[in-house]
Design a protein around this motif. Structure first.
Motif, PDB file in Angstrom:
ATOM      1  N   UNK A 199     -48.855 -71.637 -34.137  1.00 36.75           N
ATOM      2  CA  UNK A 199     -47.759 -71.847 -35.086  1.00 36.75           C
ATOM      3  C   UNK A 199     -47.482 -70.557 -35.858  1.00 36.75           C
ATOM      4  N   UNK A 200     -48.530 -69.867 -36.239  1.00 33.38           N
ATOM      5  CA  UNK A 200     -48.369 -68.613 -36.976  1.00 33.38           C
ATOM      6  C   UNK A 200     -47.644 -67.557 -36.163  1.00 33.38           C
ATOM      7  N   UNK A 201     -48.039 -67.403 -34.911  1.00 37.54           N
ATOM      8  CA  UNK A 201     -47.361 -66.426 -34.047  1.00 37.54           C
ATOM      9  C   UNK A 201     -45.895 -66.789 -33.877  1.00 37.54           C
ATOM     10  N   UNK A 202     -45.617 -68.078 -33.722  1.00 38.35           N
ATOM     11  CA  UNK A 202     -44.233 -68.525 -33.599  1.00 38.35           C
ATOM     12  C   UNK A 202     -43.463 -68.275 -34.898  1.00 38.35           C
ATOM     13  N   UNK A 203     -44.085 -68.579 -36.034  1.00 39.25           N
ATOM     14  CA  UNK A 203     -43.413 -68.385 -37.320  1.00 39.25           C
ATOM     15  C   UNK A 203     -43.072 -66.913 -37.553  1.00 39.25           C
ATOM     16  N   UNK A 204     -43.968 -66.036 -37.171  1.00 40.45           N
ATOM     17  CA  UNK A 204     -43.706 -64.600 -37.338  1.00 40.45           C
ATOM     18  C   UNK A 204     -42.530 -64.169 -36.462  1.00 40.45           C
ATOM     19  N   UNK A 205     -42.609 -64.462 -35.174  1.00 38.27           N
ATOM     20  CA  UNK A 205     -41.573 -63.988 -34.249  1.00 38.27           C
ATOM     21  C   UNK A 205     -40.230 -64.681 -34.499  1.00 38.27           C
ATOM     22  N   UNK A 206     -40.263 -65.994 -34.714  1.00 36.90           N
ATOM     23  CA  UNK A 206     -39.016 -66.720 -34.977  1.00 36.90           C
ATOM     24  C   UNK A 206     -38.414 -66.305 -36.317  1.00 36.90           C
ATOM     25  N   UNK A 239     -38.594 -63.303 -37.680  1.00 33.41           N
ATOM     26  CA  UNK A 239     -37.928 -62.005 -37.472  1.00 33.41           C
ATOM     27  C   UNK A 239     -36.578 -62.208 -36.792  1.00 33.41           C
ATOM     28  N   UNK A 240     -36.536 -63.076 -35.795  1.00 32.39           N
ATOM     29  CA  UNK A 240     -35.271 -63.346 -35.101  1.00 32.39           C
ATOM     30  C   UNK A 240     -34.276 -64.014 -36.049  1.00 32.39           C
ATOM     31  N   UNK A 241     -34.743 -64.965 -36.863  1.00 28.72           N
ATOM     32  CA  UNK A 241     -33.860 -65.623 -37.829  1.00 28.72           C
ATOM     33  C   UNK A 241     -33.290 -64.604 -38.810  1.00 28.72           C
ATOM     34  N   UNK A 242     -34.103 -63.688 -39.229  1.00 31.89           N
ATOM     35  CA  UNK A 242     -33.661 -62.621 -40.125  1.00 31.89           C
ATOM     36  C   UNK A 242     -32.552 -61.789 -39.467  1.00 31.89           C
ATOM     37  N   UNK A 243     -32.736 -61.444 -38.222  1.00 31.44           N
ATOM     38  CA  UNK A 243     -31.728 -60.663 -37.487  1.00 31.44           C
ATOM     39  C   UNK A 243     -30.423 -61.450 -37.371  1.00 31.44           C
ATOM     40  N   UNK A 244     -30.506 -62.729 -36.991  1.00 26.90           N
ATOM     41  CA  UNK A 244     -29.303 -63.557 -36.856  1.00 26.90           C
ATOM     42  C   UNK A 244     -28.572 -63.640 -38.198  1.00 26.90           C
ATOM     43  N   UNK A 245     -29.297 -63.874 -39.258  1.00 23.46           N
ATOM     44  CA  UNK A 245     -28.675 -64.005 -40.575  1.00 23.46           C
ATOM     45  C   UNK A 245     -28.008 -62.705 -41.020  1.00 23.46           C
ATOM     46  N   UNK A 246     -28.640 -61.583 -40.753  1.00 24.53           N
ATOM     47  CA  UNK A 246     -28.034 -60.299 -41.109  1.00 24.53           C
ATOM     48  C   UNK A 246     -26.746 -60.088 -40.308  1.00 24.53           C
ATOM     49  N   UNK A 290     -30.874 -67.670 -45.438  1.00 26.97           N
ATOM     50  CA  UNK A 290     -31.444 -67.539 -44.093  1.00 26.97           C
ATOM     51  C   UNK A 290     -32.202 -66.218 -43.957  1.00 26.97           C
ATOM     52  N   UNK A 291     -31.705 -65.187 -44.618  1.00 27.80           N
ATOM     53  CA  UNK A 291     -32.409 -63.897 -44.621  1.00 27.80           C
ATOM     54  C   UNK A 291     -33.772 -64.064 -45.310  1.00 27.80           C
ATOM     55  N   UNK A 292     -33.771 -64.711 -46.467  1.00 25.84           N
ATOM     56  CA  UNK A 292     -35.042 -64.970 -47.166  1.00 25.84           C
ATOM     57  C   UNK A 292     -35.964 -65.845 -46.327  1.00 25.84           C
ATOM     58  N   UNK A 293     -35.400 -66.873 -45.714  1.00 23.33           N
ATOM     59  CA  UNK A 293     -36.191 -67.787 -44.902  1.00 23.33           C
ATOM     60  C   UNK A 293     -36.861 -67.058 -43.742  1.00 23.33           C
ATOM     61  N   UNK A 294     -36.123 -66.182 -43.079  1.00 28.92           N
ATOM     62  CA  UNK A 294     -36.701 -65.414 -41.975  1.00 28.92           C
ATOM     63  C   UNK A 294     -37.858 -64.540 -42.432  1.00 28.92           C
ATOM     64  N   UNK A 295     -37.666 -63.866 -43.555  1.00 24.99           N
ATOM     65  CA  UNK A 295     -38.730 -63.015 -44.087  1.00 24.99           C
ATOM     66  C   UNK A 295     -39.949 -63.809 -44.524  1.00 24.99           C
TER      67      UNK A 295
END
Length: 187
Positions: A110-117, A119-126, A137-142
């Motif tokens: 779950x941790x590995x998924x949370x980290x990678x997902x 980062x991707x969520x952060x990119x999508x939001x930006x 969404x930017x905060x959520x990704x971080x």
């Protein structure tokens, strides 16, 4: 006349994108809160119910990414959404395997998924920041990336528990709600 038609198309598409994302974000909020409550009730052990809940969460994320991809029009960041689908599918498979080894392995996956997902969520939001409502969404990704690290660290300790996943999902759901409300007001 053709220039009027040309300028109207992106506005209509942006409005459709905003409505689609808003509805998706509301659905994600509702799912996260219900899921978190169920996990909190079953977090003491890996049972068939808690196992199903663990695997369903990333599968819901895959489905949400597919809906996002289909409904987001010009605001569709193709590569990151494909990455989200792949990461979440891999997480579901990884969690299905990890439950056979115990809670620490579940937390690692779950941790590995949370980290990678995250980062991707952060990119999508930006990439979508022009639509509005994306700062949450930017905060959520971080925060997801930081939380993922804490899950991996917790897995090494004696206090490994699934309860923290309920808090993680609830906070993520709140961020989706905030974004949905911001998109609703903007629309």
């Amino acid at each position: 006349m053709s220039s009027t038609t040309h300028t109207d198309a992106p506005v209509t598409d942006a409005a459709g994108t905003t409505t689609g994302l808003r509805n998706l974000y509301y659905a994600r909020f509702g799912f996260a809160v219900v899921w978190a409550a169920l996990v909190a009730l079953t977090a003491s052990a890996l049972t068939p119910l808690s196992t199903a809940l663990l695997v369903v969460y990333p599968l819901f994320d895959v489905a949400a990414a597919v809906v996002d991809f289909r409904s987001s029009g010009t605001a569709r960041p193709r590569a990151p959404l494909y990455a989200t689908m792949a990461l979440s599918l891999l997480a579901a498979i990884g969690l299905a395997v990890a439950v056979t080894s115990g809670i620490p392995d579940v937390l690692r996956v779950w941790g590995a998924w949370a980290i990678t997902a995250g980062v991707v969520q952060l990119i999508v939001a930006v990439l979508r920041r022009g639509l509005g409502g994306q700062w949450a969404m930017i905060l959520s990704g971080g925060i997801s990336a930081v939380a993922g690290t804490s899950f991996i660290l917790q897995a090494a300790g004696a206090d490994a528990s699934l309860t923290t996943l309920a808090g993680y999902a609830t906070l993520g759901g709140v961020f989706f709600l905030v974004s949905a409300i911001r998109l609703h007001r903007r629309g």
